[in-house]
Design a protein around this motif. Structure first.
Motif, short mmCIF file in Angstrom:
data_model
loop_
_atom_site.label_atom_id
_atom_site.label_comp_id
_atom_site.label_asym_id
_atom_site.label_seq_id
_atom_site.Cartn_x
_atom_site.Cartn_y
_atom_site.Cartn_z
N VAL A 1 6.21 -5.28 -7.75
CA VAL A 1 5.69 -4.39 -6.72
C VAL A 1 4.19 -4.19 -6.90
N GLY A 2 3.73 -4.03 -8.14
CA GLY A 2 2.31 -3.85 -8.39
C GLY A 2 1.49 -5.05 -7.92
N ARG A 3 1.96 -6.25 -8.23
CA ARG A 3 1.23 -7.45 -7.82
C ARG A 3 1.26 -7.62 -6.30
N ALA A 4 2.40 -7.31 -5.69
CA ALA A 4 2.50 -7.40 -4.23
C ALA A 4 1.53 -6.44 -3.57
N MET A 5 1.44 -5.23 -4.09
CA MET A 5 0.55 -4.24 -3.49
C MET A 5 -0.92 -4.63 -3.67
N LYS A 6 -1.23 -5.31 -4.74
CA LYS A 6 -2.60 -5.77 -4.94
C LYS A 6 -3.01 -6.71 -3.80
N GLY A 7 -2.10 -7.60 -3.43
CA GLY A 7 -2.37 -8.51 -2.32
C GLY A 7 -2.39 -7.80 -0.98
N GLY B 1 12.12 4.28 -8.34
CA GLY B 1 11.78 5.08 -9.52
C GLY B 1 10.29 5.30 -9.71
N THR B 2 9.98 6.23 -10.61
CA THR B 2 8.59 6.62 -10.82
C THR B 2 7.73 5.48 -11.37
N GLU B 3 8.27 4.69 -12.29
CA GLU B 3 7.48 3.60 -12.86
C GLU B 3 7.08 2.60 -11.78
N MET B 4 8.00 2.29 -10.89
CA MET B 4 7.69 1.37 -9.80
C MET B 4 6.66 1.96 -8.86
N MET B 5 6.81 3.24 -8.52
CA MET B 5 5.86 3.87 -7.59
C MET B 5 4.46 3.93 -8.19
N LYS B 6 4.37 4.22 -9.48
CA LYS B 6 3.07 4.24 -10.14
C LYS B 6 2.46 2.83 -10.18
N ALA B 7 3.29 1.82 -10.37
CA ALA B 7 2.81 0.44 -10.37
C ALA B 7 2.29 0.06 -8.98
N ALA B 8 2.94 0.58 -7.94
CA ALA B 8 2.48 0.30 -6.58
C ALA B 8 1.08 0.86 -6.36
N LEU B 9 0.85 2.08 -6.81
CA LEU B 9 -0.48 2.68 -6.67
C LEU B 9 -1.52 1.92 -7.48
N GLY C 1 -1.49 -1.22 -8.23
CA GLY C 1 -1.78 -2.47 -7.52
C GLY C 1 -2.69 -2.25 -6.34
N LEU C 2 -2.46 -1.17 -5.60
CA LEU C 2 -3.31 -0.86 -4.45
C LEU C 2 -4.74 -0.59 -4.91
N ASP C 3 -4.89 0.15 -6.00
CA ASP C 3 -6.23 0.43 -6.53
C ASP C 3 -6.94 -0.87 -6.92
N GLN C 4 -6.21 -1.77 -7.56
CA GLN C 4 -6.81 -3.04 -8.01
C GLN C 4 -7.21 -3.93 -6.83
N GLY C 5 -6.43 -3.87 -5.75
CA GLY C 5 -6.70 -4.75 -4.61
C GLY C 5 -7.68 -4.20 -3.61
N PRO D 1 -5.36 2.04 0.59
CA PRO D 1 -4.31 2.37 1.56
C PRO D 1 -3.45 3.52 1.04
N LYS D 2 -3.07 4.40 1.92
CA LYS D 2 -2.15 5.46 1.51
C LYS D 2 -0.77 4.86 1.29
N CYS D 3 -0.07 5.42 0.32
CA CYS D 3 1.26 4.90 -0.02
C CYS D 3 2.27 6.02 0.08
N VAL D 4 3.32 5.79 0.84
CA VAL D 4 4.38 6.78 1.00
C VAL D 4 5.72 6.15 0.66
N ALA D 5 6.66 6.99 0.26
CA ALA D 5 7.97 6.51 -0.18
C ALA D 5 9.04 6.80 0.86
N VAL D 6 9.92 5.83 1.05
CA VAL D 6 11.10 6.03 1.88
C VAL D 6 12.11 6.82 1.05
N THR D 7 12.66 7.88 1.62
CA THR D 7 13.65 8.70 0.92
C THR D 7 15.05 8.16 1.27
N GLN D 8 15.60 8.62 2.37
CA GLN D 8 16.83 8.05 2.92
C GLN D 8 16.53 7.61 4.35
#
Length: 237
Positions: free
Chosen positions: A69-75, A91-99, A101-105, A113-120
């Motif tokens: 997820v982090g690498r995908a978000m970087k792109g 999970g939290t580790e994945m969501m933090k990795a997403a952020l 990746g976005l910072d790096q890209g 880009p703003k990042c939001v999570a799907v709940t249900q």
């Protein structure tokens, strides 16, 4: 949000998208590019729409191991989109990795880009959640739990139905609540189980709404867009 009405471009091809967008003369829009369109047209569709002056919500709902997820978000960040999604269930580790990746890209001098999570998903009923996902809480409890995880992970907000927006708003006024499943009063709800009008969404504490068929299948999409926007703006914060 600056553009509280997000139009879902739920079309199967780029040709149909641009035919639709030509119906909005000189109107800067916030549009959602989802899986169907992105997987068919690729990154080029994002670049073309951005070139027209529109803001983009790239709704791919990433859900994988943190590194992927982090690498995908970087792109994804390099595409210059404005808003992206992950699944809070990752999970939290994945969501933090997403952020991360976005910072790096994100290029120097540009906004992440703003990042939001799907709940249900708004197509999920409480019965389905309990019987098929084996989540034994209520739907409201599950959504709020995921929203708290998203905030703890540093995300900007969540995607949630209008019905859970009031309790999520307890997490702070700056926390984004973006609500899909928006219909005008006489519209067919189809596969959505938890829907609401623009007025109900604003009154419930939503930051922005995502509107698809009510606009895209209207005989006059521009007029319908203005009507929905007016309904939203008539309700005080």
């Amino acid at each position: 949000m600056e553009y509280p009405v997000i139009i879902a471009l739920d079309f199967p091809s780029g040709a149909e998208v641009f035919h639709f967008l030509r119906k909005f003369p000189d109107e800067p829009l916030f549009v959602k590019v989802g899986m169907e369109l992105f997987y068919r047209e690729g990154p080029a569709i994002v670049q073309q729409i951005k070139g027209m002056g529109h803001s983009i919500f790239l709704d791919l709902k990433l859900h994988d191991i943190p590194n992927t997820v982090g690498r995908a978000m970087k792109g994804i960040a390099r595409l210059g989109v404005d808003l992206v999604t992950v699944h809070a269930a990752g999970g939290t580790e994945m969501m933090k990795a997403a952020l991360a990746g976005l910072d790096q890209g994100t290029g120097a001098g540009q906004k992440r880009p703003k990042c939001v999570a799907v709940t249900q998903l708004t197509s999920t009923s409480e019965w389905q959640m309990q019987k098929e996902q084996l989540v034994l809480s209520t739907l409201e409890q599950s959504v709020y739990h995921y929203a708290k995880l998203a905030k703890q992970s540093g995300l900007d907000g969540v995607i949630s139905s209008v019905h859970e927006a009031p309790i999520i708003r307890h997490l702070g006024e700056e926390f984004l609540i973006i609500t899909p499943g928006i219909r005008l009063e006489n519209d067919d709800v189809r596969d959505q189980k938890r829907v609401a009008t623009p007025k109900q969404a604003r009154q419930s504490g939503a930051s922005a709404i995502v509107v698809g068929r009510s606009i895209t299948e209207s005989h006059d999409p521009y007029e319908t867009f203005l009507k929905i926007k007016q309904q939203w703006e008539l309700i005080g914060v």
